[in-house]
Scaffold this motif. Structure first.
Motif, PDB file in Angstrom:
ATOM      1  N   GLY A  93     -49.153 -12.975  76.483  1.00 29.46           N
ATOM      2  CA  GLY A  93     -49.241 -14.102  77.410  1.00 29.46           C
ATOM      3  C   GLY A  93     -48.495 -15.301  76.861  1.00 29.46           C
ATOM      4  N   LEU A  94     -49.081 -16.484  76.988  1.00 34.13           N
ATOM      5  CA  LEU A  94     -48.412 -17.729  76.613  1.00 34.13           C
ATOM      6  C   LEU A  94     -48.471 -17.964  75.096  1.00 34.13           C
ATOM      7  CD1 LEU A  94     -49.680 -19.957  79.574  1.00 34.13           C
ATOM      8  CD2 LEU A  94     -47.464 -18.794  79.340  1.00 34.13           C
ATOM      9  N   LEU A 157     -54.919 -16.257  66.913  1.00 35.53           N
ATOM     10  CA  LEU A 157     -54.140 -17.019  67.902  1.00 35.53           C
ATOM     11  C   LEU A 157     -53.067 -17.858  67.202  1.00 35.53           C
ATOM     12  CD1 LEU A 157     -57.015 -18.120  70.323  1.00 35.53           C
ATOM     13  CD2 LEU A 157     -55.186 -16.476  70.813  1.00 35.53           C
ATOM     14  N   GLU A 158     -53.413 -18.402  66.038  1.00 34.98           N
ATOM     15  CA  GLU A 158     -52.421 -19.195  65.290  1.00 34.98           C
ATOM     16  C   GLU A 158     -51.270 -18.315  64.817  1.00 34.98           C
ATOM     17  OE1 GLU A 158     -54.864 -21.063  62.316  1.00 34.98           O
ATOM     18  OE2 GLU A 158     -55.393 -22.747  63.630  1.00 34.98           O
ATOM     19  N   GLU A 159     -51.597 -17.090  64.439  1.00 35.74           N
ATOM     20  CA  GLU A 159     -50.572 -16.141  63.993  1.00 35.74           C
ATOM     21  C   GLU A 159     -49.565 -15.860  65.127  1.00 35.74           C
ATOM     22  OE1 GLU A 159     -50.821 -15.239  60.840  1.00 35.74           O
ATOM     23  OE2 GLU A 159     -49.477 -13.519  60.634  1.00 35.74           O
ATOM     24  N   ALA A 160     -50.093 -15.764  66.353  1.00 32.19           N
ATOM     25  CA  ALA A 160     -49.208 -15.515  67.510  1.00 32.19           C
ATOM     26  C   ALA A 160     -48.530 -16.805  67.975  1.00 32.19           C
ATOM     27  CB  ALA A 160     -50.008 -14.895  68.654  1.00 32.19           C
ATOM     28  N   GLY A 161     -49.154 -17.942  67.725  1.00 31.08           N
ATOM     29  CA  GLY A 161     -48.612 -19.236  68.129  1.00 31.08           C
ATOM     30  C   GLY A 161     -48.848 -19.495  69.613  1.00 31.08           C
ATOM     31  N   VAL A 162     -49.919 -20.220  69.926  1.00 33.24           N
ATOM     32  CA  VAL A 162     -50.245 -20.501  71.340  1.00 33.24           C
ATOM     33  C   VAL A 162     -49.318 -21.600  71.862  1.00 33.24           C
ATOM     34  CG1 VAL A 162     -52.037 -21.366  72.903  1.00 33.24           C
ATOM     35  CG2 VAL A 162     -52.646 -19.799  71.039  1.00 33.24           C
ATOM     36  N   LYS A 163     -48.680 -21.346  72.988  1.00 38.04           N
ATOM     37  CA  LYS A 163     -47.816 -22.365  73.600  1.00 38.04           C
ATOM     38  C   LYS A 163     -48.678 -23.527  74.106  1.00 38.04           C
ATOM     39  CE  LYS A 163     -44.178 -19.201  75.208  1.00 38.04           C
ATOM     40  NZ  LYS A 163     -43.234 -19.457  74.105  1.00 38.04           N
ATOM     41  N   THR A 164     -48.083 -24.720  74.226  1.00 34.98           N
ATOM     42  CA  THR A 164     -48.883 -25.883  74.638  1.00 34.98           C
ATOM     43  C   THR A 164     -49.470 -25.688  76.032  1.00 34.98           C
ATOM     44  OG1 THR A 164     -46.804 -26.920  75.297  1.00 34.98           O
ATOM     45  CG2 THR A 164     -47.759 -27.621  73.195  1.00 34.98           C
ATOM     46  N   SER A 165     -48.849 -24.829  76.849  1.00 35.13           N
ATOM     47  CA  SER A 165     -49.394 -24.554  78.187  1.00 35.13           C
ATOM     48  C   SER A 165     -50.583 -23.590  78.137  1.00 35.13           C
ATOM     49  CB  SER A 165     -48.291 -23.960  79.074  1.00 35.13           C
ATOM     50  OG  SER A 165     -47.728 -22.831  78.416  1.00 35.13           O
ATOM     51  N   GLY A 166     -50.872 -22.985  77.001  1.00 33.38           N
ATOM     52  CA  GLY A 166     -51.961 -22.009  76.874  1.00 33.38           C
ATOM     53  C   GLY A 166     -53.313 -22.696  76.813  1.00 33.38           C
ATOM     54  N   LYS A 167     -54.087 -22.591  77.890  1.00 32.70           N
ATOM     55  CA  LYS A 167     -55.373 -23.304  77.977  1.00 32.70           C
ATOM     56  C   LYS A 167     -56.577 -22.364  78.068  1.00 32.70           C
ATOM     57  CE  LYS A 167     -53.587 -27.483  78.163  1.00 32.70           C
ATOM     58  NZ  LYS A 167     -53.102 -27.774  76.791  1.00 32.70           N
ATOM     59  N   VAL A 169     -58.065 -18.044  77.395  1.00 31.28           N
ATOM     60  CA  VAL A 169     -57.814 -16.693  76.904  1.00 31.28           C
ATOM     61  C   VAL A 169     -58.617 -15.702  77.749  1.00 31.28           C
ATOM     62  CG1 VAL A 169     -57.360 -17.446  74.537  1.00 31.28           C
ATOM     63  CG2 VAL A 169     -59.663 -16.664  75.169  1.00 31.28           C
ATOM     64  N   MET A 170     -58.068 -14.492  77.850  1.00 32.95           N
ATOM     65  CA  MET A 170     -58.746 -13.434  78.594  1.00 32.95           C
ATOM     66  C   MET A 170     -58.878 -12.199  77.712  1.00 32.95           C
ATOM     67  SD  MET A 170     -57.620 -11.310  81.955  1.00 32.95           S
ATOM     68  CE  MET A 170     -56.591 -10.261  80.927  1.00 32.95           C
ATOM     69  N   PRO A 171     -60.079 -11.990  77.115  1.00 34.19           N
ATOM     70  CA  PRO A 171     -60.311 -10.758  76.359  1.00 34.19           C
ATOM     71  C   PRO A 171     -60.479  -9.576  77.312  1.00 34.19           C
ATOM     72  CG  PRO A 171     -62.319 -12.080  76.441  1.00 34.19           C
ATOM     73  CD  PRO A 171     -61.255 -12.871  77.147  1.00 34.19           C
ATOM     74  N   GLY A 233     -53.409 -17.687  78.826  1.00 39.49           N
ATOM     75  CA  GLY A 233     -52.921 -18.147  80.134  1.00 39.49           C
ATOM     76  C   GLY A 233     -53.134 -19.637  80.309  1.00 39.49           C
ATOM     77  N   ASP A 234     -52.699 -20.148  81.454  1.00 36.67           N
ATOM     78  CA  ASP A 234     -52.826 -21.595  81.690  1.00 36.67           C
ATOM     79  C   ASP A 234     -53.968 -21.936  82.641  1.00 36.67           C
ATOM     80  OD1 ASP A 234     -51.648 -20.530  83.910  1.00 36.67           O
ATOM     81  OD2 ASP A 234     -49.917 -21.878  83.935  1.00 36.67           O
ATOM     82  N   GLU A 235     -54.615 -20.910  83.204  1.00 32.05           N
ATOM     83  CA  GLU A 235     -55.782 -21.167  84.059  1.00 32.05           C
ATOM     84  C   GLU A 235     -56.693 -19.950  84.052  1.00 32.05           C
ATOM     85  OE1 GLU A 235     -54.191 -22.027  87.924  1.00 32.05           O
ATOM     86  OE2 GLU A 235     -53.396 -19.998  88.189  1.00 32.05           O
ATOM     87  N   PRO A 236     -57.944 -20.112  84.504  1.00 28.82           N
ATOM     88  CA  PRO A 236     -58.845 -18.944  84.506  1.00 28.82           C
ATOM     89  C   PRO A 236     -58.348 -17.878  85.491  1.00 28.82           C
ATOM     90  CG  PRO A 236     -59.938 -20.869  85.463  1.00 28.82           C
ATOM     91  CD  PRO A 236     -58.629 -21.333  84.910  1.00 28.82           C
ATOM     92  N   TRP A 237     -58.762 -16.613  85.242  1.00 29.95           N
ATOM     93  CA  TRP A 237     -58.252 -15.493  86.041  1.00 29.95           C
ATOM     94  C   TRP A 237     -59.110 -15.235  87.291  1.00 29.95           C
ATOM     95  CZ3 TRP A 237     -57.208 -16.324  81.042  1.00 29.95           C
ATOM     96  CH2 TRP A 237     -55.921 -16.040  80.582  1.00 29.95           C
ATOM     97  N   HIS A 238     -60.345 -15.731  87.304  1.00 26.28           N
ATOM     98  CA  HIS A 238     -61.255 -15.514  88.440  1.00 26.28           C
ATOM     99  C   HIS A 238     -61.463 -14.029  88.729  1.00 26.28           C
ATOM    100  CE1 HIS A 238     -61.156 -19.819  89.111  1.00 26.28           C
ATOM    101  NE2 HIS A 238     -59.838 -19.771  89.157  1.00 26.28           N
ATOM    102  N   HIS A 239     -61.698 -13.254  87.668  1.00 28.94           N
ATOM    103  CA  HIS A 239     -61.959 -11.829  87.834  1.00 28.94           C
ATOM    104  C   HIS A 239     -63.387 -11.599  88.316  1.00 28.94           C
ATOM    105  CE1 HIS A 239     -58.363 -10.231  85.241  1.00 28.94           C
ATOM    106  NE2 HIS A 239     -57.994 -10.811  86.347  1.00 28.94           N
ATOM    107  N   ARG A 240     -63.686 -10.329  88.577  1.00 26.73           N
ATOM    108  CA  ARG A 240     -64.975  -9.940  89.160  1.00 26.73           C
ATOM    109  C   ARG A 240     -66.184 -10.534  88.429  1.00 26.73           C
ATOM    110  NH1 ARG A 240     -68.705  -5.943  87.876  1.00 26.73           N
ATOM    111  NH2 ARG A 240     -69.765  -4.959  89.621  1.00 26.73           N
TER     112      ARG A 240
END
Ligand code: MTE
Ligand code: CO
Length: 390
Positions: A93-94, A157-167, A169-171, A233-240
């Motif tokens: 992702g981001l 997450l630091e190892e992958a480097g979260v982009k500033t738009s990354g707000k 996470v979705m496990p 991601g930059d917003e919640p996924w709104h999954h089931r």
């Protein structure tokens, strides 16, 4: 007495022969006399055991740690049996660099140990409209409390480097349900763990072997088991699991969403319907558990007369952040009827509400997040029953 107690005067079989050699049970089990201590399901609750729940026998336990084999199970598509050599954790992702970790890779990160409770948001859900199930195993047993060993999600997450738009996470789980939830980045970077040990040994398959997400203080559904992927991601996924489920329908038709934190709660585990008073009147030990998703439990109040008089319970054992706490109240039972209740206070000053206070605010449509005060009625024979007092 005159005849003498045969348990003392007669030689017991276990003194007349040698016992088992050291290697009879290379991975030990409880005594055969403890076989009644087990997880139990309520068959009518779900249509099929692969998408179902069983409950921790809280009334049989003491202290604050749940033994691994007794931790309640909640699966949406059964227990996955994963070969750790064939398990990977992907971060995508981001992020600056999408990464894939093997189990061996994870062992090279700095590890931490923490004791946390996991409570399903549906714990006590069957009690919203009134007292229903007879036993704290069934009313409060969708909880366990173990020590996790793992790496902070922040390090990965630091190892992958979260982009500033990354707000967010979705496990995602590697079971057939491929369960997913949206978790805000703030929580992901705070205290979430990617864990592979519970109480010192490998996670049990039921608890997500070889890897699970630990989301301290937050509803159990977010603690994704068999963890295989974390998307940024930059917003919640709104999954089931965060729309149709784990959302609280209020009386006015609107819904409370993203109610992640578990509110302070407590329950008296003994006496209780599955643990009656068998010894008659006189010195009696009452005990129970209390926890809060917002901190520690400095105080629990107990009443034995339905709330006319409250007493400070005695806390015993470690008081750890977002962990279960053990309390005791010793009293002299006069053999009369009792109405037992406990009320938790957490370190933020929050006080556990009554069930009616919850209903006044949230109506009766809810399933999730019922942290109301539980009442047990004890009759003169010492038998206990699930009731409500107004
Ligand atoms: N993770 C996956 N992958 N699949 C699941 O079905 N169930 C969730 C959560 N994580 C689930 C999952 C729910 S609803 C709860 S309450 C907890 O796991 C239960 O954890 P436990 O089985 O260790 O008690
Ligand atoms: Co759950």
């Amino acid at each position: 007495h005159a005849a003498g107690d045969p348990v003392i005067t007669e030689l017991q079989p276990w003194m007349q022969q040698l016992g088992d050699g050291v290697d009879v049970a290379p991975y030990g089990k409880p005594s055969e006399y403890e076989s009644h201590v087990k997880r139990r399901t309520v068959e009518w609750l779900t249509a099929d055991p692969v998408s179902s729940i069983n409950f921790t026998p809280l009334h049989e336990l003491d202290g604050i740690i749940t033994p691994n084999g007794l931790c309640f199970e909640r699966h949406h598509a059964g227990t996955a049996h994963i070969d750790p050599a064939k398990h990977r954790l992907m971060i995508n992702g981001l992020v600056d660099t999408p990464l894939v970790f093997t189990m061996a890779d994870l062992l090279r990160f700095p590890r931490e140990n923490h004791v946390y409770f996991l409570e399903c948001a549906a714990n006590s859900g069957m009690e919203w409209r009134g007292a229903q199930l007879n036993g704290c195993q069934f009313t409060h047993g969708m909880i366990h409390n173990v020590m996790y060993t793992g790496v902070k999600l922040r390090h990965l997450l630091e190892e992958a480097g979260v982009k500033t738009s990354g707000k967010w996470v979705m496990p995602e789980g590697a079971d057939a349900a491929a369960m997913t939830r949206s978790i805000p980045m703030e929580k992901a970077l705070d205290d979430c763990l990617v864990a592979w040990k519970m109480n010192g040994e490998a996670l049990r398959p039921e608890q997500g072997y070889p890897l699970r997400l630990v989301v301290p203080g937050w509803e159990g559904n977010m603690w994704v088991k068999w963890l295989r992927r974390i998307e940024v991601g930059d917003e919640p996924w709104h999954h089931r699991e965060e729309t149709s489920k784990y959302t609280d329908l209020l009386a006015d038709g609107t819904a409370r969403r993203f109610t992640w934190e578990m509110d302070a709660k407590s329950v008296i585990t003994n006496p209780s319907p599955q643990a009656p008073i068998l010894h008659g009147k006189g010195p009696t030990v009452l005990t129970g558990l209390a926890w809060s998703g917002r901190g520690t439990i400095p105080r629990v109040d107990v009443t034995i007369d339905g709330g006319k008089n409250w007493h400070a319970a005695r806390m015993s054992g470690p008081s750890l952040d977002k962990s279960m706490h053990r309390f005791y109240f010793e009293f002299d039972w006069d053999g009369g009827e009792l109405l037992l209740q406990s009320r938790a206070h957490d370190s933020t000053g929050y006080v556990q509400p009554t069930k009616n206070e919850l209903r006044d605010y949230r109506g009766t449509n809810s399933i999730y997040h019922n942290n109301g005060i539980q009442t047990w009625y004890v009759n003169k024979n010492g038998e206990a029953e699930n009731v409500e007092v107004s």
